[in-house]
Every structure is written in structure tokens, then in C-alpha cells.
Design a protein around this motif. Sequence first.
Motif, PDB file in Angstrom:
ATOM      1  N   ALA A 168       0.824  -1.212   0.000  1.00 18.78           N
ATOM      2  CA  ALA A 168       0.000   0.000   0.000  1.00 18.78           C
ATOM      3  C   ALA A 168       0.861   1.266   0.000  1.00 18.78           C
ATOM      4  CB  ALA A 168      -0.966  -0.018   1.185  1.00 18.78           C
ATOM      5  N   PRO A 169       1.932   1.351   0.836  1.00 15.77           N
ATOM      6  CA  PRO A 169       2.791   2.538   0.756  1.00 15.77           C
ATOM      7  C   PRO A 169       3.460   2.712  -0.605  1.00 15.77           C
ATOM      8  CG  PRO A 169       3.152   1.383   2.826  1.00 15.77           C
ATOM      9  CD  PRO A 169       2.298   0.495   1.983  1.00 15.77           C
ATOM     10  N   LEU A 170       3.855   1.605  -1.253  1.00 19.28           N
ATOM     11  CA  LEU A 170       4.448   1.720  -2.585  1.00 19.28           C
ATOM     12  C   LEU A 170       3.420   2.239  -3.588  1.00 19.28           C
ATOM     13  CD1 LEU A 170       6.719  -1.437  -2.923  1.00 19.28           C
ATOM     14  CD2 LEU A 170       7.439   0.947  -3.104  1.00 19.28           C
ATOM     15  N   ALA A 171       2.174   1.801  -3.457  1.00 25.26           N
ATOM     16  CA  ALA A 171       1.124   2.299  -4.353  1.00 25.26           C
ATOM     17  C   ALA A 171       0.962   3.810  -4.181  1.00 25.26           C
ATOM     18  CB  ALA A 171      -0.190   1.576  -4.078  1.00 25.26           C
ATOM     19  N   ARG A 172       0.984   4.288  -2.936  1.00 24.16           N
ATOM     20  CA  ARG A 172       0.892   5.735  -2.716  1.00 24.16           C
ATOM     21  C   ARG A 172       2.118   6.449  -3.269  1.00 24.16           C
ATOM     22  NH1 ARG A 172      -1.775   4.131   1.972  1.00 24.16           N
ATOM     23  NH2 ARG A 172       0.180   3.793   3.086  1.00 24.16           N
ATOM     24  N   ARG A 173       3.273   5.792  -3.184  1.00 22.67           N
ATOM     25  CA  ARG A 173       4.513   6.414  -3.653  1.00 22.67           C
ATOM     26  C   ARG A 173       4.428   6.759  -5.136  1.00 22.67           C
ATOM     27  NH1 ARG A 173       9.125   8.327  -0.755  1.00 22.67           N
ATOM     28  NH2 ARG A 173      10.690   8.714  -2.313  1.00 22.67           N
ATOM     29  N   VAL A 174       3.724   5.938  -5.922  1.00 20.76           N
ATOM     30  CA  VAL A 174       3.580   6.225  -7.355  1.00 20.76           C
ATOM     31  C   VAL A 174       2.212   6.816  -7.665  1.00 20.76           C
ATOM     32  CG1 VAL A 174       5.282   4.543  -8.107  1.00 20.76           C
ATOM     33  CG2 VAL A 174       2.914   3.811  -7.830  1.00 20.76           C
ATOM     34  N   GLY A 175       1.518   7.309  -6.625  1.00 22.08           N
ATOM     35  CA  GLY A 175       0.294   8.077  -6.838  1.00 22.08           C
ATOM     36  C   GLY A 175      -0.979   7.278  -6.965  1.00 22.08           C
ATOM     37  N   LEU A 176      -0.954   5.965  -6.763  1.00 26.59           N
ATOM     38  CA  LEU A 176      -2.169   5.150  -6.888  1.00 26.59           C
ATOM     39  C   LEU A 176      -2.917   5.152  -5.554  1.00 26.59           C
ATOM     40  CD1 LEU A 176      -0.643   2.260  -8.986  1.00 26.59           C
ATOM     41  CD2 LEU A 176      -2.498   3.744  -9.730  1.00 26.59           C
ATOM     42  N   TYR A 177      -3.494   6.309  -5.205  1.00 23.50           N
ATOM     43  CA  TYR A 177      -4.122   6.471  -3.898  1.00 23.50           C
ATOM     44  C   TYR A 177      -5.344   5.575  -3.724  1.00 23.50           C
ATOM     45  CZ  TYR A 177      -1.208  10.542  -2.885  1.00 23.50           C
ATOM     46  OH  TYR A 177      -0.145  11.364  -2.616  1.00 23.50           O
TER      47      TYR A 177
END
Length: 751
Positions: free
Chosen positions: A196-205
Amino acid sequence: MDGSALSASEQGAGKPVPASGEPSGPPPVLSREELIAKVRAYHPRVRSELLGMAYDFAKKHHGEQSRDSGEAYYSHPVQVASLLADVRLDEVTIAAGLLHDVVEDTEIDIGDIEVRFGADVAELVDGVTKLDKLEFTSRETAQAENFQKFLLAMTSDIRVLLVKLADRLHNMETLHFRKKPESRQRTARETMDIYAPLARRVGLYDLAARMDDLAFRELNPEARRAIIFRLEELERENRGDLDRIRADLVRLLDATGIKYRIRGRRKQPYSLWRKLERKSISFRDVADLFAFRVIVSEPMDCYQVLGVLHTNWACIPDRFRDFISVPKPNGYASIHTTLRASGNRRVELQIRTETMDLTAEYGVAAHWGYKNRSYGFDLDSARAAGLDPDANLKAFAELLRDGAEPGEFLEHAKLEMYREHVFTFSPKGKLIILPAGAMPLDFAYAVHSAVGDTAIGARINGEEKSLRRPLKNGDVVEIIRGKTAQPVRGWEMLTHTGRAKSALRRLERERDTAEFRRLGEGLINQALRRTGADPVDVMLLDVARALGFRTLDDMREAVGRGRVQTAQIIQQVFPGYQPERTDDSAKTPIDSDHAPLFVEGNDLTPGVTLHLGACCHPVPGDRIIGVQVPEKGLVVHVSSCPRLAEYDDRPELWRDLKWTSLARTGAVAVARIRVNAANQRGVLAKLCSAVAESNGNITGISTASRHPDFIELMMDIEVEDLKRLTQILAALRSLAVVDRAVRDQEGQDDQ
């Protein structure tokens, strides 16, 4: 989407949506034709034969395999491909999604994939297959080493990460079918900590929020249900206010003549839980519990809407953020403002364009489209939106470059993924984006590693300031540099980012290595002279190689660290020689009566008496500071303790401290919590149950004050670290009977 595509019917569309519900049955699996049609809807020139072949190939070779849900196994790669189509990725990525498990779970190898589907598809499948073999749940060194491999694999092609994220999301959606609770918990924790943090890192909120909620449902179902209940309760109570605010908002925006649409949203349960963990606030005080999003056509429209709203409703100053002027590192752009609307109700508004909204929902995936008649990732478009995938993962690459130990790497990489940001500037106006809580040394390393290595001080907004001063939005920072590269004394308390900590550990390793080599050289020379030999006449390089060392310096370092005794070297030079005794053959142990068990520091006076501050009750994980009190010794405080203000004008009394490994791994500390709760029957049982379910141990309870409607309690609770304490506070705050739960610090501001 341009402004002309906005219709009047869209204005005001959307109300707060309910939080995701409990597990349901698996959704229907898309057929071959339905999947191709879904991709063709946004990619008319899609190579349908490639997708059709991949679909049939996966279905055939997964054969009779089935999932825990009882579905045919091929349904999983089809659902992964469907999720990738939801974010409009190219056919190569979607084909890789269909084939991502074939190599691992069937007799097919990667060469077969390349022959049938091409090198691009094969490379993605190979990357995802390698990621599938990594395990992050072990607490051993292998966990951190695998995470390093994971980051290296995903940085080679961002599509590898996107396929893996879609794969993990679908696995989480079907996690409840897995029979073993420990397996479900392990996967949920891994998802929350890594994916989940990696998804946020590339903007996939959106994708990150879905994974967080699914993991939260598994890891803490009672807290999730309690939060959903409270959200629904508050929504019912506030329905009239929300409808009135929305109607007033529509009236104000209609008067501008701007084309717009409004979406309402309600905060997700896990996001709310995180806020209750981080902040000492009650459930009702969460400012963005309910929010409205205004979506317009052009950036200038955003500022016109902002002007209208700020003219008619009072703005809460510290709740305003302009991410259009300064986008987040993952490309997120929007204006956030919290206002006091009609009825004196606080409401958060987010104002953005359609393009910004697309980036906010899909991040890096929003920039797949047509360019020069081919469909693929448009790097120019992404960079224009403030998003560069390579630069966005730069922090991880720099951690690898600094040679961090695997455990350090994992710790700092997780911190890099989780943090919010503060926006600072160099004296020449260059924007430097840092994690919230960053300090001048973090700024120095963000500018350049050489600047950080030689930093000795800082000027902030033209004034020389302490290196322990956290940076704020808009600060102009100038780094004062020394002549040589060396770690700043007490740097662990003066840094916040993984990059700075890793680089400073590298400097310490280099300094220590040089010192151990000098020490080893002296010990070797001294040992040789005791035999009557001149060190200059001895071919020590030959001795080093005979003992298995590559260089003479490596042998000197080993001697300095005590890994090799000088007697071994003498025996190699003079076989059969019997030394009487070497100075390093008997070592005096440190007197344990004078060695602190839990707290240490670089500049502690030997034998100093240590006291944990009774005002702030430090626990492992807190940032700690020592103050030398005459006739008493060194008192250890949490760095945010209000008592420290008494010593602001006595910097010579301050000592930088840190927790020892024993404190971090084998100790418990008593933290004090102040709770304001409803004065009703059974309230104490509910509080004790919440603490127990969060793995806390209550050692004492006292009543601070009691009134007809509420009761204020002081609770002393044993915890192993700060993380456990924040979890307990969040659990208490989620209870309907609790109005306020905070960590007690003597003299703290009562807000």
C-alpha cells in the motif's frame, strides 16, 4: 477530460460514499471478449490477438488448478488484467497480468513466454515472477535483503510494480477465503507495510486505500467495525448540515459561471485510524471526516473557486495547502482548504482540474495514452504533471548506494514511503521537498551527499539555527559546511530521513574503519618490535594474503576490531615463536555497574547517573534528550517534553541520547495516558478491554477528576515501544464513550 465534457447534470453529482462492506462472494470473471472490449474502450487500436492469446494460454495452462475460494485459478490472472485495464494500461502490461503466474505455477518457462508473446511481455512476466518469490514477513535479515531485490526489480520497469500491485489487490480481495488465520494476518501485514505505501509512492491512492482497508479488516476487525459504526452515526447526525453546505456550495459556484462538478467523500476507516494514532484528537475533531471535492476545467478556475469560497466562508489558516503551486513528489496536485461553512460547521474542500483528478486517482498510471500514434507511457506528460517515476524512486536507490545494512535499509525505506512532506528552498530558490519533521541535515543530504557529509551548521531564513530545529513549509535553508567529511556529533537525533541516516552511517563506518586500521597497524608494529623485528623489514602483505586477506589494510582492520590476534601474525612471520604475552591478549570488560542498560550517548560522562523523566515517561521509540541536572545526574526527557523549555538558555547542559538495542528489543516501559470518557456504567471495562486487545498491560489507574457527565482517568500502561503506545491511544479514541485520549506529559498544553 476538458471543460466542454462537463455537463450540468454532473454538477453536484456524488455524495459521501459508504465505507467498503464485509467480504462478499467473488465477482463474475470477465470473458475473453469482455476483457478485450474493456481495453478497446480506451485503446481502440489494441492488439486484440495478443490479449486473446494470453487469455487462452493462461486458462489452458492453469487447467484444473483452483483457488481457496473454489474458483478456477485462471480467474485470478483475469481479474488482475481487469484491474490493470481499470487504470488504462497498455496491452503488453495487461498480457503480462494474464500470464504473471504461468511460469511459477505451471510447466511453462520464461523462454516459452518470449517465443509466443515477445520479449516485452516476457520481461514483465519474469520481473513479476521474481517478485513473487520474495518474502517480506520474516523478521530475519532475509526480509530486508528481499526488499532490496524487490526495489531493484521494480525500478527496472515501473510496469512490473503495477502488475504486482494489481496482483496483490486481488489477492487481498479474496483473502477471507484463506483458511489459516496466521497466513491471512501475515499477508495483510505485508500489504499494509510494503504494497500500500508503494502504491501511494507512485500516486495510486485509490488502489492503496483499498489495500489498506482490506488489510485493516483482517488485522483489526473490531476497530474497523467501531469506526464504521461511528462514521455512519455521525453521517446520520450531520445529514442536514451536509445537505445544506452542499446546497450553499452549489449556489456559490453557480454564480461564478465556471463549469464544475462536485463529489462528496467520507474518510476511509483505516485512514481515520491512522489519524487517531498520530494526533491527540477525538473522533469528532477530525477536520476532514467529511469533505467535498470541486472539479473544474482549468488551473485558473481552481483559484477563482478558492477566492469565492474564502470570500464567503472563513478559512482555517493552518488547514490550507496549495499542491497545485507545489505538487507532491508523486505528481499529486490539488488545493486543500478547510472552511467554516454555514452553521459554523467545519468542512474540507479539495479543488482540482479533471487532469489533476485523474492523476490523483491513478498516479503514474494516469499517463498511459496515445503519442505518435502508439499507446504507451507518456514520460513528457508525466513530468509536466510533476511526476517522474525514476526520480520518485531515487531515495531508495540512494539508500542502496550508501551501502546500508539490510535491516537499516528496510527501516528507512518504509519511512520514506509513509511520510508526508514539507516544502523548503535553497538560497537560490531551488525547491527541496522533504518528509514532514525533516531537519537541516536532511536538507543538506537532499541537496547533495557532499553537502551533507561536510555540514556543520545551518542558517534558516537568514538566521543561524540549531541543527535540531525541524523545518517548516517555506523555510529558506543555507547549509554551513566544514572542510572535511565527518559525521556530526549526535546525528541520530538530528536527522529524520532514511537517506541522511544511511549516509551518516556510511561516514561513521568509514571513520571507524580508518580508526580500526590505525589501531591494528599500531598493535601489529608493537607485537613485531617485541620479537626484536623491525616492521619495515617484514613483508606484511604476504602475511595478510597467507591469512586470507585481500589487502594489508583489511588485515590491519581485523586486528583493530579484535577479529585476529597479533599472535597469529607473529606465528605466520616466525613459525614456532612463543610470545610471553601480548598487550591485547587480555581485555578488561566494561564495568557493568557504570554502563547504562537502556540509554546511551556519544558524550556521556562515565559513571553518570541516569534518570527517566517522570514528567514525560519516555518509552523506546521516542526521540530522547538528556539534561545534566546539578546534584542529580542526567535526566532523560522526550524531545517534545514541555519541561525542556526551562533549559533553553543552558545549552551546555544538553546531551544527545539514543536507546540501546536492549531497550529496543528486550524492555518494557510505563507510559501514562490521560483519558476523558463518559461517566456511565461499564466505561472502565470498555477502556481496559481496548487496552488489552491492543496488547497493553495496565499497571495502575487513578481518577484525576469526576463529573456527572464525564470522568478523567490516568492510566499507567506497560508498552514495549512508542508504536504500541500509539496503537493503544488509537484504540481508545475509536470508542464511542471516549472523548479524548492523550499521552500525559506534565505541563502539556491542554488542547
